[in-house]
Design an enzyme around this catalytic site. Structure first.
Site, PDB file in Angstrom:
ATOM      1  N   LYS A  74      53.291  22.360 -23.969  1.00  0.00           N
ATOM      2  CA  LYS A  74      52.824  22.902 -22.667  1.00  0.00           C
ATOM      3  C   LYS A  74      52.563  24.273 -22.644  1.00  0.00           C
ATOM      4  CE  LYS A  74      55.973  19.737 -20.373  1.00  0.00           C
ATOM      5  NZ  LYS A  74      57.179  19.201 -19.630  1.00  0.00           N
ATOM      6  N   LYS A 103      51.587  10.977 -17.151  1.00  0.00           N
ATOM      7  CA  LYS A 103      51.224  10.981 -15.543  1.00  0.00           C
ATOM      8  C   LYS A 103      50.460  12.360 -15.322  1.00  0.00           C
ATOM      9  CE  LYS A 103      55.827  12.619 -14.272  1.00  0.00           C
ATOM     10  NZ  LYS A 103      57.072  12.375 -13.553  1.00  0.00           N
ATOM     11  N   LYS A 152      50.604  10.219 -26.218  1.00  0.00           N
ATOM     12  CA  LYS A 152      51.702   9.384 -25.347  1.00  0.00           C
ATOM     13  C   LYS A 152      50.879   9.263 -23.992  1.00  0.00           C
ATOM     14  CE  LYS A 152      56.145  10.110 -23.148  1.00  0.00           C
ATOM     15  NZ  LYS A 152      57.372  10.815 -22.935  1.00  0.00           N
TER      16      LYS A 152
END
Length: 335
Positions: free
Chosen positions: A116, A202, A199
Site C-alpha cells: 500500500k 475491491k 488477488k
C-alpha cells in the site's frame, strides 16, 4: 447464552465498500457452520476502514450494509456476538498498550503495508495504515481468541499478533491466549479475473477484475465470460495453480458456491470447452448471488432490527473485552 467450554473464534471485515466474492469464499462462507463449533465473535471493523481517508460514503450506512450481508451469509445473532469495532472502546485502549510492545522494524516489514505504501506513495500514507497490524492484534487478543479464520495473505498479520502476545506474556506474565489460524485448503485467496497472478481486490482500478456480492447479475455474467483462462490445446479443466491460474481460480469459485469438491468438478467438467465452463460458472454464480441478494435486501430494509443487533453485540463484547483489559492493567501495574 454461550457455552463457556467452546473455543473462541474471532473474525472481522472492514465496512469500506461492497464486499467481493473473494471475501465471501475466503472467510464469510464458513461463518454459519463455525457458530456450531465455536463461541464466535464477528466484528465490523470500522476503525480499520478509517485508514482509507478518501472514502466519502457515510460509514454508518456502510456498517449497516455490512451487517445485513453478515446475516445474509448465515450469521445468527442468537448464536454469535456481532458488533461494531468502534462501539467497544477497549479495542483502542489495548491498541495503545500493544503499540508500546511492538517494534518499528517488524511493522515496516509487513507485506500489505509495503504494498500500500508503493500504491499510495509514502508521503500520503497515514500512521493508521502503519499501525493497522497492532490494532488487528488488539482485536484478536482482547477476547482471548483461540482461532482466527484467515486467508493466506493475512497469515503474516496473525503471526505478528502471536509475536506481540508472546512478548507481552514474557514481560508481564501469562495474560494473552495465543491464537491459531484456520486456513481453508481451497478458496482462501480468490484471484483477479483478468490477471490471476494477483488477488481479487475491491479497490482494483479495473473493476472487471472483481465480482461484488451485490453486483448486477448481467454484469457478473459479462465478467465471468470475459475472464482469462489459458491457451492450452486441447482445452483441459483441472486445478493447478502453477500452470492454470485462471482455470484454477474459476474452479475454486465454482467449488465454493456449489459445495462440490474440486476433484469431483474436474471429472464432471472433463472434455468441455472453456466457453462452456465459463457459462457453467456464470450460471451457478448468478443463482447463488440472486439468493444472497434477496436475503440481504430483506435484512437491510429493517434498520431497527440491525441497530438492535449491534447494540446487544456491543454490550456482550464490552463485558468480555473488559475482563482481558483488567488483566492487562493489573499485569503492567496500572490502577
Amino acid at each position: 447464552m454461550f457455552i463457556n467450554s467452546k473455543p473462541i473464534l474471532f473474525s472481522a471485515v472492514q465496512p469500506s465498500g461492497e464486499l467481493t466474492i473473494g471475501n465471501y469464499i475466503g472467510t464469510m462462507r464458513h461463518w454459519s457452520n463455525m457458530q456450531n463449533t465455536y463461541e464466535c465473535l464477528y466484528c465490523i471493523a470500522d476503525l480499520h476502514a478509517l485508514t482509507a481517508i478518501n472514502k466519502k460514503k457515510k460509514i454508518k450506512n456502510v456498517i449497516l450494509d455490512t451487517l445485513a450481508l453478515y446475516l445474509a451469509c448465515g450469521v445468527d445473532p442468537n448464536k454469535s456476538t456481532i458488533f461494531v469495532q468502534s462501539h467497544v472502546c477497549q479495542h483502542s485502549q489495548l491498541n495503545w498498550i500493544l503499540s508500546c510492545c511492538s517494534r518499528f522494524g517488524e511493522l515496516s516489514r509487513m507485506t500489505q503495508f509495503k504494498l500500500k505504501k508503493v500504491q499510495n506513495c509514502i508521503e500520503n500514507s497515514n500512521i493508521g495504515l502503519f499501525n493497522y497490524p497492532v490494532l488487528m492484534a488488539s482485536d484478536i487478543l482482547l477476547y482471548q481468541t483461540n482461532f482466527v479464520p484467515v486467508g493466506k495473505d493475512q497469515k503474516q498479520h496473525l503471526e505478528l499478533t502471536c509475536k506481540i502476545a508472546n512478548r507481552f506474556n514474557f514481560l508481564h506474565g501469562n495474560v494473552f491466549t495465543i491464537p491459531k489460524p484456520i486456513i481453508s485448503e481451497n478458496g482462501s485467496k480468490i484471484m483477479s479475473l483478468l490477471d490471476p497472478t494477483k488477488k481479487m481486490s475491491k479497490s482494483d482500478v479495473n473493476q472487471n477484475n472483481v465480482i461484488f456480492l451485490l453486483e448486477n447479475i448481467s454484469s457478473v455474467v459479462f465478467k465471468i465470460k470475459n475472464c482469462i483462462t489459458d491457451s492450452e490445446h486441447p482445452p483441459k479443466i483441472y486445478h493447478n495453480t502453477n500452470k492454470k491460474l485462471g482455470i484454477s481460480n474459476l474452479l475454486e469459485i465454482l467449488s465454493a458456491i456449489t459445495n462440490k469438491e474440486i476433484n469431483f468438478l474436474e471429472q464432471e467438467l472433463h472434455g468441455i470447452l472453456y466457453s462452456e465452463f465459463k457459462s457453467i460458472v456464470a450460471e451457478a454464480l448468478s443463482k447463488f448471488l440472486l439468493k444472497l441478494q434477496k436475503s440481504y435486501i430483506h435484512y437491510r430494509n429493517n434498520e431497527f432490527f440491525l441497530q438492535e443487533i449491534i447494540e446487544i453485540g456491543a454490550v456482550r463484547a464490552r463485558l468480555k473485552s473488559q475482563e482481558t483489559l483488567n488483566k492487562v492493567f493489573s499485569a503492567i501495574g496500572m490502577v
